[in-house]
Design an enzyme around this catalytic site. Structure first.
Site, PDB file in Angstrom:
ATOM      1  N   GLY A 275     -27.711  25.072 -73.398  1.00  0.00           N
ATOM      2  CA  GLY A 275     -27.099  25.512 -72.163  1.00  0.00           C
ATOM      3  C   GLY A 275     -26.002  26.246 -71.998  1.00  0.00           C
ATOM      4  O   GLY A 275     -25.417  26.200 -70.834  1.00  0.00           O
TER       5      GLY A 275
ATOM      6  N   TYR B 112     -37.742  15.112 -85.803  1.00  0.00           N
ATOM      7  CA  TYR B 112     -38.427  15.335 -87.107  1.00  0.00           C
ATOM      8  C   TYR B 112     -38.227  14.683 -88.135  1.00  0.00           C
ATOM      9  O   TYR B 112     -37.526  13.647 -88.108  1.00  0.00           O
ATOM     10  CB  TYR B 112     -38.604  17.021 -87.225  1.00  0.00           C
ATOM     11  CG  TYR B 112     -39.085  17.781 -85.916  1.00  0.00           C
ATOM     12  CD1 TYR B 112     -40.397  17.367 -85.432  1.00  0.00           C
ATOM     13  CD2 TYR B 112     -38.329  18.446 -85.260  1.00  0.00           C
ATOM     14  CE1 TYR B 112     -40.936  17.890 -84.212  1.00  0.00           C
ATOM     15  CE2 TYR B 112     -38.786  18.978 -84.159  1.00  0.00           C
ATOM     16  CZ  TYR B 112     -40.068  18.981 -83.500  1.00  0.00           C
ATOM     17  OH  TYR B 112     -40.401  19.264 -82.455  1.00  0.00           O
TER      18      TYR B 112
ATOM     19  N   HIS C 270     -33.657  21.776 -91.128  1.00  0.00           N
ATOM     20  CA  HIS C 270     -34.060  20.972 -89.877  1.00  0.00           C
ATOM     21  C   HIS C 270     -34.098  19.698 -89.862  1.00  0.00           C
ATOM     22  O   HIS C 270     -35.053  18.777 -90.221  1.00  0.00           O
ATOM     23  CB  HIS C 270     -35.381  21.493 -89.192  1.00  0.00           C
ATOM     24  CG  HIS C 270     -35.653  21.263 -87.756  1.00  0.00           C
ATOM     25  ND1 HIS C 270     -34.847  20.663 -86.838  1.00  0.00           N
ATOM     26  CD2 HIS C 270     -36.366  21.700 -86.961  1.00  0.00           C
ATOM     27  CE1 HIS C 270     -35.234  20.600 -85.840  1.00  0.00           C
ATOM     28  NE2 HIS C 270     -36.254  21.214 -85.768  1.00  0.00           N
TER      29      HIS C 270
HETATM   30  C1  FNR Z   1     -36.313  25.119 -79.246  1.00  0.00           C
HETATM   31  N1  FNR Z   1     -35.677  24.527 -80.123  1.00  0.00           N
HETATM   32  C2  FNR Z   1     -35.899  24.389 -81.438  1.00  0.00           C
HETATM   33  N2  FNR Z   1     -34.879  23.967 -82.130  1.00  0.00           N
HETATM   34  C3  FNR Z   1     -35.100  23.892 -83.586  1.00  0.00           C
HETATM   35  O1  FNR Z   1     -34.095  23.365 -84.150  1.00  0.00           O
HETATM   36  N3  FNR Z   1     -36.233  24.400 -84.147  1.00  0.00           N
HETATM   37  C4  FNR Z   1     -37.158  25.020 -83.357  1.00  0.00           C
HETATM   38  O2  FNR Z   1     -37.847  25.633 -84.141  1.00  0.00           O
HETATM   39  C5  FNR Z   1     -36.799  24.988 -81.864  1.00  0.00           C
HETATM   40  N4  FNR Z   1     -38.040  25.494 -81.139  1.00  0.00           N
HETATM   41  C6  FNR Z   1     -37.763  25.670 -79.901  1.00  0.00           C
HETATM   42  C7  FNR Z   1     -38.685  26.337 -78.868  1.00  0.00           C
HETATM   43  C8  FNR Z   1     -38.336  26.514 -77.629  1.00  0.00           C
HETATM   44  C9  FNR Z   1     -39.304  27.450 -76.824  1.00  0.00           C
HETATM   45  C10 FNR Z   1     -37.098  26.064 -77.137  1.00  0.00           C
HETATM   46  C11 FNR Z   1     -36.868  26.192 -75.460  1.00  0.00           C
HETATM   47  C12 FNR Z   1     -36.221  25.519 -77.645  1.00  0.00           C
HETATM   48  C13 FNR Z   1     -34.172  24.074 -79.524  1.00  0.00           C
HETATM   49  C14 FNR Z   1     -33.261  25.451 -79.455  1.00  0.00           C
HETATM   50  O3  FNR Z   1     -32.814  25.783 -80.607  1.00  0.00           O
HETATM   51  C15 FNR Z   1     -32.016  25.075 -78.700  1.00  0.00           C
HETATM   52  O4  FNR Z   1     -31.270  24.024 -79.403  1.00  0.00           O
HETATM   53  C16 FNR Z   1     -32.114  24.888 -77.181  1.00  0.00           C
HETATM   54  O5  FNR Z   1     -33.046  25.913 -76.741  1.00  0.00           O
HETATM   55  C17 FNR Z   1     -30.994  25.001 -76.415  1.00  0.00           C
HETATM   56  O6  FNR Z   1     -30.512  26.064 -76.085  1.00  0.00           O
HETATM   57  P1  FNR Z   1     -30.729  27.097 -74.872  1.00  0.00           P
HETATM   58  O7  FNR Z   1     -31.932  27.581 -75.139  1.00  0.00           O
HETATM   59  O8  FNR Z   1     -30.094  26.300 -73.899  1.00  0.00           O
HETATM   60  O9  FNR Z   1     -29.435  28.305 -75.322  1.00  0.00           O
END
Ligand code: FNR
Length: 347
Positions: A295, A179, A174
């Protein structure tokens, strides 16, 4: 929709994915109080095993990496044993799963680990309070010493080895979303004047040392990385960040990651200093396997893959709302719309 999403994709000699849809890493804050994955988490991941690859929720590499309640870890034997149940269930159902390795850096909070110091590149604090624990205000971090940095690199490599012991098919580092690793990569959070700051090469050093140490420990074919060239979360953008990511991407292009993944919530966002969307910027400089996210619907993702904008797509929120996302998309069934209240339960 073209059928590109359901074509298998070979990441490398070791790994072939059944389809091109990844489940994005999604923090759920549902591990037990020892940060061990629970049986509910086993079932939650197993239900989604038909994704081409699951990326686990971000999982902390050591206690002082924790910035949110009940996020799982990969540094104790109990945590490794807990994850073994998850990986076995996913693999039994025909799936593959990578662990996302996490240290939150300056958005860690001493409350979670009973410690004193929060480590970051520089003493630059984030304004505000911890989500889900609003009574906790972020603290001013301690700039990591060179010894601290060496230890962090070793701890990332150890967590990667632990992930393999726990049965994961690989790890995603990550390096995104504001972070620790991302904090080294942006001027907003990195004010160092030693070999970890001040120039694109120096600001990229920590990310590359962590990546190289993990690859040396578990192999390049099992090592992936997520990065956020556009600052958008707990971080202010700075035009000079562009040179850092130009340098980093050039270095990554010369390595053999399993894939590179963009960290962003909405890929329609444009960044002045990147000259457009994060995915356009990364694709113009990185020509190996790239994962787009943010998205996308199955339709928009398959168009983007057809157009060569990226090779694989990660789907986040729709996977929370639809455990059966893959079969619904394959059979062209309606999807349940994601809402934030769905975060309260692990379905
Ligand atoms: C996330 N995202 C995220 N990204 C990451 O690198 N590690 C993580 O643990 C998390 N946790 C997380 C929790 C929740 C509740 C959300 C909504 C998002 C970001 C995620 O991986 C992703 O990039 C975004 O949600 C955008 O994709 P979608 O949701 O539009 O398909």
């Amino acid at each position: 929709m073209s059928d590109i999403l359901f074509q298998p994709y070979r990441l490398n000699k070791a790994l072939e994915l059944n389809n091109r849809i990844l489940m994005a890493p999604l923090t759920r804050c549902m591990a037990d109080d020892n940060l061990v994955p629970t049986d509910d988490m086993v079932a939650y991941y197993a239900r989604r095993a038909d994704a081409g690859l699951i990326i686990s929720e971000a999982t902390i590499i050591r206690p002082d990496g924790q910035g949110y309640p009940n996020t799982p870890g990969l540094f104790t034997d109990a945590q490794i044993q807990g994850w073994k149940k998850v990986t076995a269930a996913v693999q039994r159902a025909g799936g593959k799963i990578f662990a996302q390795l996490w240290h939150t850096g300056r958005v860690a909070h001493p409350y979670f680990f009973g410690g004193e110091d929060v480590l970051a590149p520089s003493a630059e604090k984030v304004e505000g309070t911890v989500p889900r624990r609003r009574e906790l205000t972020y603290v001013t971090p301690k700039p990591a010493t060179l010894n601290d940095i060496q230890q962090l690199v070793q701890d990332y490599a150890q967590a990667a080895a632990n992930a393999i012991e726990a049965g994961f098919d690989g790890v995603e580092i990550h390096g995104a979303n504001g972070y620790l690793i991302d904090q080294f990569l942006h001027h907003d959070s990195n004010k160092r004047s030693d070999e970890y700051g001040g120039s694109p090469e120096n600001m990229s050093r920590f990310a590359l040392e962590v990546t190289d140490a993990i690859a040396a420990s578990i192999g390049w074919e099992k090592t992936a990385l997520r990065i956020s060239p556009g600052a958008y979360f707990n971080m202010q953008g700075d035009a000079r960040d562009r040179q850092v990511f130009d340098y980093l991407l050039n270095e990554l292009q010369n390595r053999d990651l399993a894939y590179l993944h963009i960290g962003i919530f909405d890929d329609s966002m444009e960044f002045d200093y990147l000259g457009g969307r994060a995915s356009q910027y990364v694709r113009s400089r990185y020509h190996k396997t790239l994962v787009g996210v943010g998205g996308f619907t199955a339709d928009s993702a398959s168009q983007a893959i057809d157009a060569g904008e990226f090779d694989l797509v990660a789907i986040g929120r729709p996977f929370i709302a639809n455990p059966d996302y893959i079969s619904k998309v394959r059979n062209q069934q309606d999807l349940v719309t994601y809402t934030d209240d769905m975060l309260a339960t692990l379905v």
